[in-house]
Design an enzyme around this catalytic site. Structure first.
Site, PDB file in Angstrom:
ATOM      1  N   PHE A   1       0.839  -1.194   0.000  1.00 14.84           N
ATOM      2  CA  PHE A   1       0.000   0.000   0.000  1.00 14.84           C
ATOM      3  C   PHE A   1       0.876   1.247   0.000  1.00 14.84           C
ATOM      4  CE2 PHE A   1      -2.349  -3.464   1.767  1.00 14.84           C
ATOM      5  CZ  PHE A   1      -3.625  -3.318   1.235  1.00 14.84           C
ATOM      6  N   LYS A   2       0.669   2.084  -1.002  1.00 13.92           N
ATOM      7  CA  LYS A   2       1.366   3.370  -1.081  1.00 13.92           C
ATOM      8  C   LYS A   2       0.380   4.454  -0.666  1.00 13.92           C
ATOM      9  CE  LYS A   2       3.707   6.532  -4.280  1.00 13.92           C
ATOM     10  NZ  LYS A   2       3.935   6.878  -5.704  1.00 13.92           N
TER      11      LYS A   2
END
Length: 305
Positions: free
Chosen positions: A166-167
């Protein structure tokens, strides 16, 4: 590097000639530079790569050239976002078949109003995962206009296990990362930040295990992550304080044009052109960027000399 992926995975710029045509040799040189910068992986065809200004044929060309030039020296992450699930899945399969180690994707959106609901997003990512069979990093950024809640991201990670990175690059990133890590547990293999690392220290303190910056100064940002991971927060903070002025300048004044400007100044590429309707940096703004870069002496400023 093998999973779980961590460290610095910067976004590669797409290089053009002054005419606006793709500069294949320039793109090859950028891949070599980034490997020499000591990056832990390279992300291509992202928003900072001007992916929204490329034709499908150009996307394919950039992907093939990049993977060929990197030749397995570091993992390559290919951005395959599209509103159409069918097209996103086709892009994903092509990337995996070509040798990509991970995908990056925005949630499906088109303009300000066309967005999928949460069930639609789960189905979208599920079909892409089935098509590619490699890990996916979900990009949570304001550009999409899609609100990705922590409970939904945890649901997505558990229902589509390949979505395990997850960015996060939204206001309050550190708090969101902390909540995601706590709620997601082992389903979250890689919590990352982005946005040129402008909130990096807070995000590392919150548990981020990596960052996706531009390709301007990853050689100067990586030591921050290394020191922090080793428990030397004082050293990490001192290193971060040194580079924060140019990170702020990039984030607030230059955007995706920064890396190209520094690479052009350093002889890495012949042209820092961006495609219209993007416009070149104002000469005075560029001057300020290069002045800050010279004080830091990053590899990109000297690699081509």
């Amino acid at each position: 590097m093998t999973e779980p992926y961590k460290g610095i995975l910067p976004i590669a710029p797409t290089i053009f000639h002054d005419t606006g045509d793709l500069d294949i040799e320039g793109n090859r040189r950028v891949m070599d530079l980034m490997v020499d910068q000591g990056v832990d992986g390279i992300c291509i065809l992202a928003n900072f790569s001007e992916q929204f200004l490329l034709t499908d044929e150009e996307r394919e060309q950039v992907m093939r050239v990049s993977l060929e030039q990197v030749a397995g020296r570091v993992p390559v992450i290919v951005t395959t976002s599209h509103f159409s699930t069918r097209i996103a899945a086709q892009r994903a399969k092509a990337a995996a078949d070509a040798g990509a180690k991970m995908l990056m994707m925005m949630p499906p959106y088109h303009g300000a109003l066309l967005k999928a609901d949460e069930q639609g997003m789960v189905e979208h990512f599920s079909q892409v995962a089935d098509a590619c069979g490699i890990p996916i990093i979900l990009q949570d950024a304001p550009l999409s206009g899609v609100t990705l809640t922590v409970p939904f991201m945890v649901r997505l990670a558990k229902e589509v296990p390949l979505v395990r990175y997850f960015k996060i690059e939204v206001p309050g990133t550190a708090n969101k990362l902390r909540a995601l890590i706590e709620a997601g547990g082992s389903a979250v293999a890689g919590p990352f930040d982005g946005e040129e690392a402008i909130t990096l220290m807070a995000d590392l303190d919150a548990g981020a295990t990596g960052t996706m910056t531009s390709a301007m100064i990853p050689d100067l940002i990586k030591p921050i992550l290394t020191a922090h991971a080793a428990g030397d927060r004082k050293q990490a903070s001192a290193l971060y304080a040194r580079v924060l002025p140019i990170i702020n300048y990039e984030n607030r004044q230059c955007g995706l044009r920064s890396a190209k400007a520094v690479m052009k100044e350093g002889g890495v590429i012949k042209s820092e052109a961006v495609r219209h309707p993007l416009t070149p940096l104002h000469p005075r703004t560029r001057e300020g960027l290069i002045e800050l870069a010279r004080e830091l002496d990053p590899l990109a400023l000297n690699w081509g000399r």
